[in-house]
Design a protein around this motif. Structure first.
Motif, PDB file in Angstrom:
ATOM      1  N   ASN A   1       7.585  -1.285   3.985  1.00  0.00           N
ATOM      2  CA  ASN A   1       8.537  -0.848   2.973  1.00  0.00           C
ATOM      3  C   ASN A   1       8.426  -1.663   1.699  1.00  0.00           C
ATOM      4  O   ASN A   1       8.469  -1.124   0.582  1.00  0.00           O
ATOM      5  CB  ASN A   1       9.957  -0.944   3.537  1.00  0.00           C
ATOM      6  CG  ASN A   1      10.901   0.055   2.897  1.00  0.00           C
ATOM      7  OD1 ASN A   1      10.498   0.843   2.061  1.00  0.00           O
ATOM      8  ND2 ASN A   1      12.160   0.008   3.280  1.00  0.00           N
ATOM      9  N   ALA A   2       8.297  -2.985   1.834  1.00  0.00           N
ATOM     10  CA  ALA A   2       8.239  -3.837   0.643  1.00  0.00           C
ATOM     11  C   ALA A   2       7.004  -3.541  -0.190  1.00  0.00           C
ATOM     12  O   ALA A   2       7.073  -3.456  -1.424  1.00  0.00           O
ATOM     13  CB  ALA A   2       8.248  -5.311   1.062  1.00  0.00           C
ATOM     14  N   TRP A   3       5.872  -3.338   0.479  1.00  0.00           N
ATOM     15  CA  TRP A   3       4.644  -3.032  -0.256  1.00  0.00           C
ATOM     16  C   TRP A   3       4.780  -1.708  -0.988  1.00  0.00           C
ATOM     17  O   TRP A   3       4.398  -1.572  -2.153  1.00  0.00           O
ATOM     18  CB  TRP A   3       3.459  -2.979   0.706  1.00  0.00           C
ATOM     19  CG  TRP A   3       2.144  -2.726   0.029  1.00  0.00           C
ATOM     20  CD1 TRP A   3       1.317  -3.649  -0.524  1.00  0.00           C
ATOM     21  CD2 TRP A   3       1.525  -1.445  -0.180  1.00  0.00           C
ATOM     22  NE1 TRP A   3       0.213  -3.029  -1.075  1.00  0.00           N
ATOM     23  CE2 TRP A   3       0.313  -1.678  -0.876  1.00  0.00           C
ATOM     24  CE3 TRP A   3       1.881  -0.140   0.153  1.00  0.00           C
ATOM     25  CZ2 TRP A   3      -0.547  -0.645  -1.240  1.00  0.00           C
ATOM     26  CZ3 TRP A   3       1.019   0.890  -0.217  1.00  0.00           C
ATOM     27  CH2 TRP A   3      -0.178   0.636  -0.905  1.00  0.00           C
ATOM     28  N   LEU A   4       5.345  -0.715  -0.325  1.00  0.00           N
ATOM     29  CA  LEU A   4       5.527   0.585  -0.950  1.00  0.00           C
ATOM     30  C   LEU A   4       6.501   0.508  -2.126  1.00  0.00           C
ATOM     31  O   LEU A   4       6.272   1.104  -3.176  1.00  0.00           O
ATOM     32  CB  LEU A   4       6.028   1.595   0.084  1.00  0.00           C
ATOM     33  CG  LEU A   4       4.994   2.070   1.099  1.00  0.00           C
ATOM     34  CD1 LEU A   4       5.679   2.773   2.261  1.00  0.00           C
ATOM     35  CD2 LEU A   4       3.980   2.990   0.444  1.00  0.00           C
ATOM     36  N   ALA A   5       7.583  -0.251  -1.944  1.00  0.00           N
ATOM     37  CA  ALA A   5       8.561  -0.387  -3.023  1.00  0.00           C
ATOM     38  C   ALA A   5       7.936  -1.058  -4.237  1.00  0.00           C
ATOM     39  O   ALA A   5       8.104  -0.605  -5.377  1.00  0.00           O
ATOM     40  CB  ALA A   5       9.768  -1.179  -2.536  1.00  0.00           C
ATOM     41  N   ASN A   6       7.220  -2.132  -4.014  1.00  0.00           N
ATOM     42  CA  ASN A   6       6.590  -2.844  -5.126  1.00  0.00           C
ATOM     43  C   ASN A   6       5.550  -1.975  -5.824  1.00  0.00           C
ATOM     44  O   ASN A   6       5.446  -1.952  -7.059  1.00  0.00           O
ATOM     45  CB  ASN A   6       5.939  -4.137  -4.630  1.00  0.00           C
ATOM     46  CG  ASN A   6       6.961  -5.165  -4.180  1.00  0.00           C
ATOM     47  OD1 ASN A   6       8.112  -5.136  -4.627  1.00  0.00           O
ATOM     48  ND2 ASN A   6       6.562  -6.062  -3.305  1.00  0.00           N
ATOM     49  N   SER A   7       4.766  -1.266  -5.030  1.00  0.00           N
ATOM     50  CA  SER A   7       3.732  -0.407  -5.606  1.00  0.00           C
ATOM     51  C   SER A   7       4.346   0.746  -6.390  1.00  0.00           C
ATOM     52  O   SER A   7       3.875   1.099  -7.474  1.00  0.00           O
ATOM     53  CB  SER A   7       2.821   0.133  -4.502  1.00  0.00           C
ATOM     54  OG  SER A   7       2.155  -0.912  -3.829  1.00  0.00           O
ATOM     55  N   THR A   8       5.409   1.330  -5.848  1.00  0.00           N
ATOM     56  CA  THR A   8       6.083   2.422  -6.538  1.00  0.00           C
ATOM     57  C   THR A   8       6.659   1.957  -7.864  1.00  0.00           C
ATOM     58  O   THR A   8       6.495   2.604  -8.903  1.00  0.00           O
ATOM     59  CB  THR A   8       7.202   3.004  -5.664  1.00  0.00           C
ATOM     60  OG1 THR A   8       6.643   3.469  -4.438  1.00  0.00           O
ATOM     61  CG2 THR A   8       7.912   4.146  -6.362  1.00  0.00           C
TER      62      THR A   8
END
Length: 451
Positions: A19-26
């Motif tokens: 989730n954190a990786w996706l949030a940061n990337s988004t």
């Protein structure tokens, strides 16, 4: 290409995996895609990806950003972008443009053969407004935008409650299959119409504009009443993409119908069960084909080979609704597909689409066969940077000696590629330095190898 839409759609349903990786990337993608107009155009534009080469805002792409990732956006910037689309609406027909350039130039569709405007944008725009108001609660904006919303919806061609593409005068229907010519009654734009109407309907009550509610109710009932009657495949429970040309069982649309609860519960389970039974022919790397392999679109006027791009490659675009649809009946499978997709993003970058050979059928197999994986390439380049042989500055990389490699243009890599995946369209791992360090020629990969 269009990587922002891809990752934000995945992020929408990412409770389990990275989730954190996706949030940061988004967040990084959306910030990178935001631009101001040029010259006298004082407005915000959201381009489809971070490459900077589009220099325009596509209505459908921007709608997906707001619909699935509004928490990462600034309300004032969204409203500015919505107004840019609104003032570009066709004053005669009510149609919404395909895209608006940062220069202010309006485009109505991608192909010269189109007889009229794209159908989907005049539905995406109302969906965009509904998503914005649902997020912000800004009823004043809703009231001021509603006339343009209604004009757009009334421009949509309908027949027997479903959207319609005239076989004699066809146009683009849904932009993610804009190389295809479906005619007759249409599945995907009908689903979008239902989605827009059912999101607008409660807002008419919340914002005290109930005079429009009967219109939205009529649109939603028309789709729900006629969808199975006109487009059902009795054998599988799936829905056909269109009633005339390209009458194919549509994976994306059938799963959206499940997610929207637009078909009966038994049919929903039948659709998901069929997808499960055909999983190798539908999903690769956690991403979905438009149709069940080996089917392709014909006519497919753009000439894409079977198994490539919109004619059989795999896309993460529908994951925002496909995964929740599958999770209604098989949560472990939905979680696995999500993790597979995230793993693909991390290993190979966020691509517009891919197949077993990579982006547009070319890249992943070459990576795996010759060098193992992208991490190995990155390690080689990072080592060269640390050794002073390569210097990365912003969006370009230069040799420390400020000269090209002998006999070749400068080999370059955008160092920020891994932390900002959207930059892959501008990334090039090319020519002599890479070749000399790895023994592999990357010339054929130039400019699109990790898009």
């Amino acid at each position: 290409m269009r990587s922002v839409v891809i990752i934000l759609l995945i992020f929408f349903w990412s409770a389990q995996a990275d989730n954190a990786w996706l949030a940061n990337s988004t967040s990084a993608l959306l910030a990178c895609c935001q631009h101001r107009g040029t010259g006298d155009i004082n407005a915000t534009f959201y381009e489809p990806d971070c490459s900077g080469h589009y220099k325009a805002m596509w209505v459908r792409d921007f709608t997906y950003m707001v619909l699935y990732a509004s928490d990462f956006l600034d309300p004032a910037s969204i409203r500015s972008a919505i107004d840019t689309i609104r003032i570009s609406q066709d004053n005669v027909t009510g149609f919404i443009p395909d895209n608006v350039a940062t220069s202010g130039q309006v485009s109505w569709g991608p192909w010269p053969w189109q007889s009229t405007h794209c159908i989907d944008n005049s539905i995406f725009y109302p969906l965009l407004v509904a998503a914005f108001v649902n997020w912000t609660g800004d009823c004043d904006s809703f009231a001021s935008l509603l006339p343009s919303v209604d004009r757009a919806l009334r421009a949509v061609p309908l027949d027997q409650g479903l959207t319609w593409n005239d076989p004699g005068l066809p146009t683009v229907t849904y932009g993610f299959v804009d190389s295809v010519i479906p005619t007759g009654h249409l599945l995907f734009t009908s689903l979008l119409l239902y989605q827009a109407a059912t999101q607008l309907l409660p807002l008419t009550q919340k914002c005290d504009v109930a005079a429009n509610s009967s219109f939205y109710t009529e649109l939603a009932v028309g789709v729900k009443t006629n969808l199975n009657r006109l487009l059902l495949d009795n054998e599988t429970g799936l829905l056909f993409h269109a009633s005339n040309n390209n009458r194919r069982r549509c994976v994306w649309g059938s799963l959206l119908a499940v997610e929207l609860d637009l078909v009966p519960a038994g049919q929903q389970q039948q659709i998901v069960s069929f997808i499960e039974s055909q999983l190798p022919n539908v999903v690769f790397a956690g991403q979905f084909r438009h149709l069940v392999a080996p089917e392709g679109w014909f006519p497919n006027f753009a000439g894409f080979d079977l198994g490539t791009y919109q004619n059989g490659a795999y896309w993460a675009t529908p994951n925002a609704w496909a995964l929740p649809a599958i999770a209604k009946f098989n949560v472990p499978l939905a979680n696995k597909l999500l993790q597979d997709c995230v793993n693909s993003f991390k290993s190979y970058g966020i691509m517009e689409c891919l197949n077993e050979q990579g982006y547009h059928g070319e890249m992943i197999a070459l990576f795996q066969r010759r060098l193992g994986c992208w991490q190995d390439i990155r390690a080689v380049i990072n080592q060269a940077c640390r050794g002073g042989r390569l210097r990365c500055i912003g969006d370009e990389c230069l040799l420390r000696k400020q000269a090209p490699c002998p006999g070749e243009p400068c080999c370059c890599l955008i160092e920020r590629h891994r932390s900002l995946p959207e930059s892959t369209t501008a990334t090039t791992i090319t020519l002599s330095l890479c070749t000399s360090l790895t023994g592999i020629s990357f010339r054929s990969m130039a400019s699109h190898e990790l898009q």
